[in-house]
Design an enzyme around this catalytic site. Structure first.
Site, PDB file in Angstrom:
ATOM      1  N   ASN A   1      28.207 -11.167   0.509  1.00  9.12           N
ATOM      2  CA  ASN A   1      28.097 -10.944   1.952  1.00  9.12           C
ATOM      3  C   ASN A   1      28.077  -9.452   2.219  1.00  9.12           C
ATOM      4  O   ASN A   1      28.987  -8.720   1.808  1.00  9.12           O
ATOM      5  CB  ASN A   1      29.271 -11.581   2.699  1.00  9.12           C
ATOM      6  CG  ASN A   1      29.071 -11.531   4.204  1.00  9.12           C
ATOM      7  OD1 ASN A   1      28.444 -12.402   4.799  1.00  9.12           O
ATOM      8  ND2 ASN A   1      29.604 -10.488   4.830  1.00  9.12           N
TER       9      ASN A   1
ATOM     10  N   ARG B   1     -26.155  -1.185  15.182  1.00  8.76           N
ATOM     11  CA  ARG B   1     -25.519  -1.674  16.413  1.00  8.76           C
ATOM     12  C   ARG B   1     -24.014  -1.875  16.263  1.00  8.76           C
ATOM     13  O   ARG B   1     -23.308  -2.026  17.258  1.00  8.76           O
ATOM     14  CB  ARG B   1     -26.188  -2.975  16.856  1.00  8.76           C
ATOM     15  CG  ARG B   1     -27.534  -2.756  17.540  1.00  8.76           C
ATOM     16  CD  ARG B   1     -28.151  -4.064  17.985  1.00  8.76           C
ATOM     17  NE  ARG B   1     -28.781  -4.765  16.872  1.00  8.76           N
ATOM     18  CZ  ARG B   1     -29.245  -6.004  16.941  1.00  8.76           C
ATOM     19  NH1 ARG B   1     -29.121  -6.697  18.067  1.00  8.76           N
ATOM     20  NH2 ARG B   1     -29.818  -6.562  15.898  1.00  8.76           N
TER      21      ARG B   1
ATOM     22  N   ASN C   1      19.698   5.109  -1.177  1.00  5.98           N
ATOM     23  CA  ASN C   1      19.017   5.067  -2.468  1.00  5.98           C
ATOM     24  C   ASN C   1      18.161   6.283  -2.766  1.00  5.98           C
ATOM     25  O   ASN C   1      17.671   6.429  -3.883  1.00  5.98           O
ATOM     26  CB  ASN C   1      18.135   3.810  -2.544  1.00  5.98           C
ATOM     27  CG  ASN C   1      17.100   3.774  -1.433  1.00  5.98           C
ATOM     28  OD1 ASN C   1      17.405   4.028  -0.280  1.00  5.98           O
ATOM     29  ND2 ASN C   1      15.865   3.468  -1.784  1.00  5.98           N
ATOM     30  N   TYR C   2      17.946   7.173  -1.827  1.00  6.41           N
ATOM     31  CA  TYR C   2      16.981   8.264  -2.009  1.00  6.41           C
ATOM     32  C   TYR C   2      17.671   9.606  -1.835  1.00  6.41           C
ATOM     33  O   TYR C   2      18.346   9.855  -0.824  1.00  6.41           O
ATOM     34  CB  TYR C   2      15.855   8.102  -0.985  1.00  6.41           C
ATOM     35  CG  TYR C   2      14.702   9.067  -1.143  1.00  6.41           C
ATOM     36  CD1 TYR C   2      14.098   9.272  -2.374  1.00  6.41           C
ATOM     37  CD2 TYR C   2      14.211   9.770  -0.045  1.00  6.41           C
ATOM     38  CE1 TYR C   2      13.029  10.143  -2.521  1.00  6.41           C
ATOM     39  CE2 TYR C   2      13.148  10.646  -0.176  1.00  6.41           C
ATOM     40  CZ  TYR C   2      12.560  10.827  -1.414  1.00  6.41           C
ATOM     41  OH  TYR C   2      11.501  11.701  -1.545  1.00  6.41           O
TER      42      TYR C   2
ATOM     43  N   LYS D   1      13.791  -3.658   0.951  1.00  6.88           N
ATOM     44  CA  LYS D   1      12.679  -3.019   0.245  1.00  6.88           C
ATOM     45  C   LYS D   1      12.988  -2.962  -1.246  1.00  6.88           C
ATOM     46  O   LYS D   1      14.035  -2.452  -1.648  1.00  6.88           O
ATOM     47  CB  LYS D   1      12.442  -1.610   0.793  1.00  6.88           C
ATOM     48  CG  LYS D   1      11.174  -0.919   0.300  1.00  6.88           C
ATOM     49  CD  LYS D   1      11.362  -0.125  -0.970  1.00  6.88           C
ATOM     50  CE  LYS D   1      12.293   1.051  -0.779  1.00  6.88           C
ATOM     51  NZ  LYS D   1      12.368   1.888  -2.040  1.00  6.88           N
TER      52      LYS D   1
ATOM     53  N   ARG E   1       9.843  -5.522   3.053  1.00  3.19           N
ATOM     54  CA  ARG E   1       8.804  -4.646   2.527  1.00  3.19           C
ATOM     55  C   ARG E   1       8.471  -5.011   1.080  1.00  3.19           C
ATOM     56  O   ARG E   1       9.121  -5.886   0.495  1.00  3.19           O
ATOM     57  CB  ARG E   1       9.279  -3.200   2.660  1.00  3.19           C
ATOM     58  CG  ARG E   1       9.382  -2.721   4.102  1.00  3.19           C
ATOM     59  CD  ARG E   1      10.140  -1.416   4.215  1.00  3.19           C
ATOM     60  NE  ARG E   1       9.531  -0.373   3.387  1.00  3.19           N
ATOM     61  CZ  ARG E   1      10.142   0.782   3.104  1.00  3.19           C
ATOM     62  NH1 ARG E   1      11.355   1.036   3.596  1.00  3.19           N
ATOM     63  NH2 ARG E   1       9.542   1.686   2.351  1.00  3.19           N
TER      64      ARG E   1
ATOM     65  N   ASN F   1     -24.524  -8.808  14.217  1.00  2.00           N
ATOM     66  CA  ASN F   1     -25.248  -7.546  14.324  1.00  2.00           C
ATOM     67  C   ASN F   1     -24.529  -6.506  15.173  1.00  2.00           C
ATOM     68  O   ASN F   1     -24.931  -5.345  15.192  1.00  2.00           O
ATOM     69  CB  ASN F   1     -26.644  -7.783  14.907  1.00  2.00           C
ATOM     70  CG  ASN F   1     -27.530  -8.559  13.946  1.00  2.00           C
ATOM     71  OD1 ASN F   1     -27.653  -8.204  12.784  1.00  2.00           O
ATOM     72  ND2 ASN F   1     -28.123  -9.636  14.433  1.00  2.00           N
TER      73      ASN F   1
ATOM     74  N   ASP G   1     -24.825 -11.187   6.518  1.00  7.93           N
ATOM     75  CA  ASP G   1     -24.066 -11.090   7.770  1.00  7.93           C
ATOM     76  C   ASP G   1     -23.943 -12.446   8.460  1.00  7.93           C
ATOM     77  O   ASP G   1     -23.798 -12.521   9.680  1.00  7.93           O
ATOM     78  CB  ASP G   1     -24.706 -10.068   8.714  1.00  7.93           C
ATOM     79  CG  ASP G   1     -26.131 -10.433   9.121  1.00  7.93           C
ATOM     80  OD1 ASP G   1     -26.623 -11.498   8.684  1.00  7.93           O
ATOM     81  OD2 ASP G   1     -26.748  -9.666   9.885  1.00  7.93           O
TER      82      ASP G   1
ATOM     83  N   ALA H   1     -28.936  -5.288   2.878  1.00  3.64           N
ATOM     84  CA  ALA H   1     -29.368  -3.893   2.792  1.00  3.64           C
ATOM     85  C   ALA H   1     -29.460  -3.194   4.138  1.00  3.64           C
ATOM     86  O   ALA H   1     -29.673  -1.980   4.179  1.00  3.64           O
ATOM     87  CB  ALA H   1     -30.724  -3.818   2.081  1.00  3.64           C
TER      88      ALA H   1
END
Length: 476
Positions: free
Chosen positions: A376, A15, A385-386, A350, A332, A227, A102, A10
């Site tokens: 190959n 620090r 692709n976009y 990707k 990716r 801490n 902690d 809690a």
């Protein structure tokens, strides 16, 4: 016997000087409080109550439904914090483990041994004890030679003689649950901080004739409470070396453990070699007989037996048996390599499947694609692709050959055994076993190179002459 747990989580952690709630700061990829809860689970602790305050929602989001939560609206000391769990646990019979959120370095072995000692000794309380040459800032254990404990004194309340004691309270406890809450009801805030100390429970139990037992840790790092950022760095280093040591004990070769960063939860098979500068994160799994690194960063990826990854970055990727990645490749999310695949230098994959035996040796981008077996792809191959709005798929069937510097403009399919000539821009499907060429026919202009160079030379000399005249005019 019923074993429960209370995690004190809690405090604000001022620090740390951070927007992130203290116990959520990660150590080796896992929030500190998650380390503590996982340790309780591994030690056989059943019901767990997390005492939260500042950042309560974030802590609950990190831990989920595997624990119960008690809110401490005001931070009035550790004894007050434990009392926040009273409505949930006070009616239970059994042992209650109290641990700080902690203290990520506490181990399941230590907790298991503490619980067993507590059970067999008949103590009302058992606490973890560590011995430091310099215990500055830590509560001292006032005890006897037989390992029993008389009381704990916070350093700010210590006498000069008590300050010389080297045994300290490591902040982890086992209690008889009923006796814990009975003693907490007697704790007052008559001290320098006007707080309710959990440590006062020990004196109260001793005054009632109860036995309090100490359990000395073999590893003082388990007493480390985080801490500030300095302690966080120390915990990270200690945890990292502990993780690396565990992998080496299990048959992994780590060339330089001090320069290898493996997060908690990463799995590595025997006879794999990890070279320096490697960072392994998240839910990464590496098989046996692999070679990883140097200087590779792998996150949430699966690497099968016999594969190698050199100087590359992988994120949410799958690498098949004996596949070779790098140097300087980037896999990716959604990249899936089959058996014996080669992905070479400066290649980006990707959301694409590269099937068994295929090769993407260098300087290529393969995205949103399905590449068959024994394909190959030549240097400079790009799957386009976009279109600015949607992603489109490229399919390259088994045994196809794509020459260097080719653009495959999706959606497009290259058939089985087809051949794309180097330098082509492919916009239509290529049937199986066909050869596709899509480039301008070469045209040579006799003597034009010499004429062009002479024209450029004259233009450059004219510009130089004009600049000189302007300079003379300015000087005048």
């Amino acid at each position: 016997m019923n074993v429960m747990g209370i995690v004190l989580a809690a405090g604000m952690g001022k620090r740390m000087k951070s927007k992130l709630y203290k116990v959520l700061h990660p150590v080796c990829g896992k929030p500190m409080v998650r380390h503590v809860v996982d340790t309780l689970n591994a030690a056989g602790v059943g019901r767990k109550v997390i005492v939260v305050g500042h950042g309560a929602e974030a802590v609950q989001a990190a831990l989920g439904n595997g624990a119960e939560y008690a809110m401490q609206e005001q931070q009035l000391g550790t004894g007050h914090a434990v009392r926040m769990a009273e409505s949930l646990l006070s009616g239970e019979e059994g042992i209650t483990v109290v641990v700080y959120g902690d203290t990520p370095l506490i181990t399941p072995e230590t907790l298991t041994n503490m619980i067993e000692l507590h059970r067999t000794s008949g103590a009302a309380a058992t606490l973890l004890v560590a011995r430091f040459d310099d215990p500055t800032g830590l509560g001292r254990i006032i005890g006897a030679e037989d390992g029993t404990v008389e009381c704990i004194v916070e350093e700010k309340d210590c006498s000069a003689e008590q300050r010389s004691i080297k045994d300290i309270n490591a902040g982890t406890y086992c209690f008889d649950n009923k006796k814990l809450f009975a003693a907490l009801a007697q704790v007052t805030n008559n001290n320098a901080q006007n707080e309710y100390y959990l440590t006062d429970v020990i004196s109260i139990m001793r005054s009632a004739g109860e036995k309090v037992q100490g359990y000395r840790t073999k590893d003082n790092s388990e007493a480390l409470g985080v801490n500030d950022r300095v302690a966080l760095s120390e915990a990270e280093q200690l945890m990292r070396l502990r993780i690396n040591r565990s992998h080496m004990t299990n048959g992994v070769t780590i060339i330089d453990p001090a320069a290898t960063y493996i997060e908690a939860g990463v799995a590595i098979g025997a006879d794999t070699v990890i070279y320096p500068g490697t960072v392994l994160r998240g839910a990464t799994s590496i098989g046996s007989d692999c070679v990883i690194g140097p200087n590779s960063e792998i996150a949430d990826s699966s690497i099968a037996n016999g594969a190698s990854v050199k100087q590359s970055v992988l994120n949410c990727a799958v690498v098949g048996p004996r596949a070779s990645v790098g140097p300087f490749a980037h896999l990716r999310p959604g990249a899936r390599l089959g058996e014996d695949v080669k992905v070479g230098d400066f290649v980006e994959i990707k959301n694409a499947v590269i099937d068994n035996g295929s090769k993407v040796p260098h300087l290529a981008y393969v995205g949103d694609a399905k590449v068959g077996k024994n394909v190959n792809l030549g240097c400079g191959t790009i799957t386009v692709n976009y279109d600015g709005f949607d992603k489109h798929e490229t399919v390259i069937e088994d045994e196809a050959f794509v020459g260097s510097n080719s653009n495959l403009i999706a959606p497009v399919r290259i058939g089985k055994g087809a051949y794309v000539v180097a330098g082509s821009t492919i916009t239509k499907d290529v049937p199986a076993d066909d050869l596709a060429i899509a480039r301008e026919r070469q045209s040579n202009k006799p003597g034009y190179a010499r004429m062009l160079k002479e024209r450029l030379k004259k233009a450059k000399e004219s510009a130089r002459s004009d600049n000189a005249k302007r300079s003379e005019s300015t000087d005048a």
